[in-house]
Design an enzyme around this catalytic site. Structure first.
Site, PDB file in Angstrom:
ATOM      1  N   SER A 105       5.210  68.148 106.877  1.00 29.88           N
ATOM      2  CA  SER A 105       4.668  67.876 108.208  1.00 29.88           C
ATOM      3  C   SER A 105       5.687  67.178 109.107  1.00 29.88           C
ATOM      4  CB  SER A 105       3.382  67.059 108.053  1.00 29.88           C
ATOM      5  OG  SER A 105       2.693  66.932 109.255  1.00 29.88           O
ATOM      6  N   ASP A 246       4.617  69.137 115.614  1.00 27.94           N
ATOM      7  CA  ASP A 246       5.356  68.538 114.505  1.00 27.94           C
ATOM      8  C   ASP A 246       5.927  69.644 113.627  1.00 27.94           C
ATOM      9  OD1 ASP A 246       2.981  69.388 113.358  1.00 27.94           O
ATOM     10  OD2 ASP A 246       2.836  67.689 111.991  1.00 27.94           O
ATOM     11  N   ASP A 248       5.174  71.238 110.952  1.00 26.35           N
ATOM     12  CA  ASP A 248       4.371  72.384 110.516  1.00 26.35           C
ATOM     13  C   ASP A 248       3.342  72.796 111.552  1.00 26.35           C
ATOM     14  OD1 ASP A 248       2.727  70.160 110.135  1.00 26.35           O
ATOM     15  OD2 ASP A 248       1.743  71.004 108.368  1.00 26.35           O
ATOM     16  N   ASP A 250       0.729  71.535 112.927  1.00 20.79           N
ATOM     17  CA  ASP A 250      -0.714  71.300 112.856  1.00 20.79           C
ATOM     18  C   ASP A 250      -1.132  70.083 113.675  1.00 20.79           C
ATOM     19  OD1 ASP A 250       0.244  69.267 111.248  1.00 20.79           O
ATOM     20  OD2 ASP A 250      -1.120  69.672 109.566  1.00 20.79           O
TER      21      ASP A 250
END
Length: 452
Positions: A105, A246, A248, A250
Site C-alpha cells: 500500500s 497511494d 495500490d 485503494d
C-alpha cells in the site's frame, strides 16, 4: 471450538520487509500452497487472480505464490501491476475462487504485503485468515496434487481495460470532465497507467505525476501520504483539483485549487451529502473508523445521518457496512468504500464521485470539498520494539488522567498499528492547546517507558 490465532496476518493481510520472513519467497510459496488447499474445494476448475503494485520485490513474491497455487491444483491468472480494487473486481468477474494482491500500500518500496480476496471480492475474514495460517504451520503435503492435476498459469492482457471501463461506469453518463484541469499523482504505483487514462477518456485535461515506476520509487515523496508536490503543481498549473492515490490505489487524498489538502473525512461528507440528496444513500448512516474526526460526526448528524465507528482497517469498515445495510464508508486516511461500485476501497472511483459533484455544482474545489470544520486533531507515531508499551501501568495511568481532563470535550485514541511496529497516539478536542499537550505528554511518557 477455539478459533486458530493469527500471527502472520494483520489488519490488512501479511506485511513485512521484502526478502525477510514473512515477506520472503519461502513464506509466499507456503501461503500459495495453504490458500490453494483451503480454496481447492468442489469439482470445478479452481482459479486464482494475482496482481501486484510496482515494487521490485513483487517479481519475487508473485512467482512464489504462483508456484504454490499451481502445486495445489489451481489455475493462476496473472494481471501484473493493477490497483487493489481492480483485483477484487477481476476476482468476481472471472468467477475465481481467490484474488491475491501483492502490495504494501502506502509503505516504502523496502516493504511488501499480500492481501487475499474471496470469490465475492471481499477481503477474507479474521477466521478465514486464521485457518489458512494454521494450514501454513502444518504439513502441506496434502495440498500437493498429482502431476496430471497441476494448475496452469496465464496472463490476462486486457485486465487494465476491464478496470478502466468499470471505473468509467461509476461516473454519471450525462456528465463530462471537459473544461477541468486535473493533476493526478499515482505514487509511481499500481494505477500509474489506468488512472490518467480514465480521467482523460472522461474529458479532463490531465497532468500526471508519479507515473514512472522503477521498482524503488513507489510512494517516495509522492502519493497520498506525501501530497506536497501535488499541491505545488496544482497551484503552478492553475488546476481545478489534484488527486493523490497511494501505491495500490485503494486510498485517496485530494488537493483543492489553492493547494489545501482534503482528507478522507471531507470526502466521505461530500459523497454522503450528494448521495443523500439523490436518494442513493442506504442505511441512514456512514461507516467510519475510530480515527475519523468528531467534526464529521457532527456534520452527518446535521444531515440527519448517523456515523457508525469501527476499528481501524477498511476490512472492518466493509464488514460493518454490510451488517448495517450501508453503501458508504471509509477512513480518514482516504480509503472510501462505495458498495454500489466496489467491494473494497477505490481511490479512483471515489475521486470520480467528487468530480461529479464538482461538475454539477460548478464551484471551486475549495468550496465543494470543505463540508465541515474539523475539530483540532493531532496524531503522533511512536516506534517501539518488543512488547507493546501500552500495557505499562504508568502509561495507563497517564492515559486515564488525560481522558478525565478531556471529558466530553474531546477524546483520546491510542492503539498499536496493525501494519508497523508503531504506537499511534491521537487526541482531538475543541481546545487545540489541550490537544497538543495531551498528545505530546502521552507520546513522551510512552517513549520513556520504552527506554526504561
Amino acid at each position: 471450538m477455539t478459533q486458530p490465532t493469527r500471527r502472520l496476518f494483520g489488519t490488512d493481510g501479511i506485511r513485512g520487509k521484502a526478502n525477510q520472513a514473512p515477506m520472503d519467497a519461502a513464506t509466499a510459496l507456503r501461503l500459495g500452497q495453504a490458500a490453494g488447499q483451503y480454496f481447492n474445494r468442489g469439482t470445478h476448475r479452481h482459479r486464482v487472480v494475482i496482481g501486484k503494485d510496482t515494487r521490485l520485490s513483487g517479481y519475487m513474491l508473485e512467482p512464489a505464490l504462483t508456484a504454490g497455487f499451481i502445486g495445489a491444483g489451481m489455475d493462476v491468472v496473472i494481471v501484473g501491476p493493477m490497483p487493489t480494487p481492480a483485483i477484487a473486481l477481476l476476482t468476481r468477474s472471472l468467477r475465481a475462487d481467490l484474488g491475491v494482491m501483492v502490495s504494501a500500500s502506502h509503505n516504502p518500496f523496502e516493504d511488501n504485503g499480500i492481501k487475499l480476496f474471496g470469490p465475492d471480492g471481499l477481503k477474507l475474514s479474521d477466521a478465514q485468515e486464521a485457518e489458512i495460517e494454521a494450514l501454513m504451520a502444518g504439513d502441506l503435503s496434502a495440498s500437493q496434487v498429482a502431476p496430471a492435476r497441476l494448475g496452469r498459469a496465464s496472463r490476462l492482457e486486457d485486465a487494465p481495460g476491464r478496470y478502466i471501463e468499470a471505473a468509467k461506469q461509476s461516473f454519471p453518463r450525462r456528465l463530462t470532465l471537459e473544461g477541468l484541469r486535473v493533476v493526478v499523482d499515482c505514487a509511481h504505483g499500481a494505477a500509474y497507467r489506468v488512472a490518467p487514462t480514465v480521467l482523460w477518456e472522461l474529458g479532463a485535461e490531465v497532468v500526471s505525476i508519479g507515473v514512472a515506476p522503477d521498482g524503488f520509487n513507489i510512494n517516495q515523496g509522492v502519493g497520498s501520504t506525501a501530497p506536497g508536490q501535488l499541491a505545488a503543481l496544482v497551484r503552478e498549473r492553475r488546476a481545478d483539483i489534484g488527486i493523490a492515490l497511494d501505491g495500490d490505489a485503494d486510498r485517496l487524498v485530494l488537493v483543492d485549487e489553492a493547494g489545501t489538502i482534503i482528507d478522507g473525512d471531507q470526502i466521505l461528507a461530500l459523497i454522503a451529502g450528494s448521495w443523500q440528496g439523490e436518494g442513493r444513500l442506504r442505511g441512514g448512516a456512514v461507516v467510519a473508523t475510530v480515527m475519523s474526526n468528531m467534526g464529521l460526526e457532527r456534520h452527518l448528524r446535521g444531515l440527519g445521518l448517523g456515523l457508525l465507528r469501527t476499528a481501524v482497517g477498511d476490512r472492518y469498515v466493509g464488514e460493518r457496512m454490510r451488517d448495517a445495510g450501508c453503501n458508504l464508508g471509509g477512513e480518514q486516511s482516504g480509503h472510501v468504500i462505495m458498495a454500489d461500485f466496489a467491494t473494497t476501497g477505490d481511490g479512483l472511483i471515489a475521486a470520480l464521485q467528487v468530480l461529479s459533484v464538482l461538475v454539477q455544482e460548478g464551484k471551486p474545489a475549495s468550496e465543494v470539498c470543505r463540508r465541515f470544520t474539523p475539530l483540532p486533531q493531532r496524531l503522533v507515531n511512536v516506534r517501539f520494539a518488543g512488547a507493546s508499551p501500552l500495557k505499562d501501568d504508568v502509561v495507563q495511568r497517564e492515559i486515564a488522567a488525560f481522558e478525565e481532563r478531556l471529558g466530553e470535550r474531546g477524546r483520546i485514541l491510542i492503539r498499536a498499528s496493525g501494519t508497523e511496529p508503531l504506537i499511534r497516539v491521537m487526541a482531538e478536542a475543541e481546545d487545540e492547546a489541550l490537544v497538543t499537550e495531551t498528545v505530546e505528554t502521552l507520546a513522551a511518557t510512552i517513549r520513556a517507558r520504552i527506554a526504561a
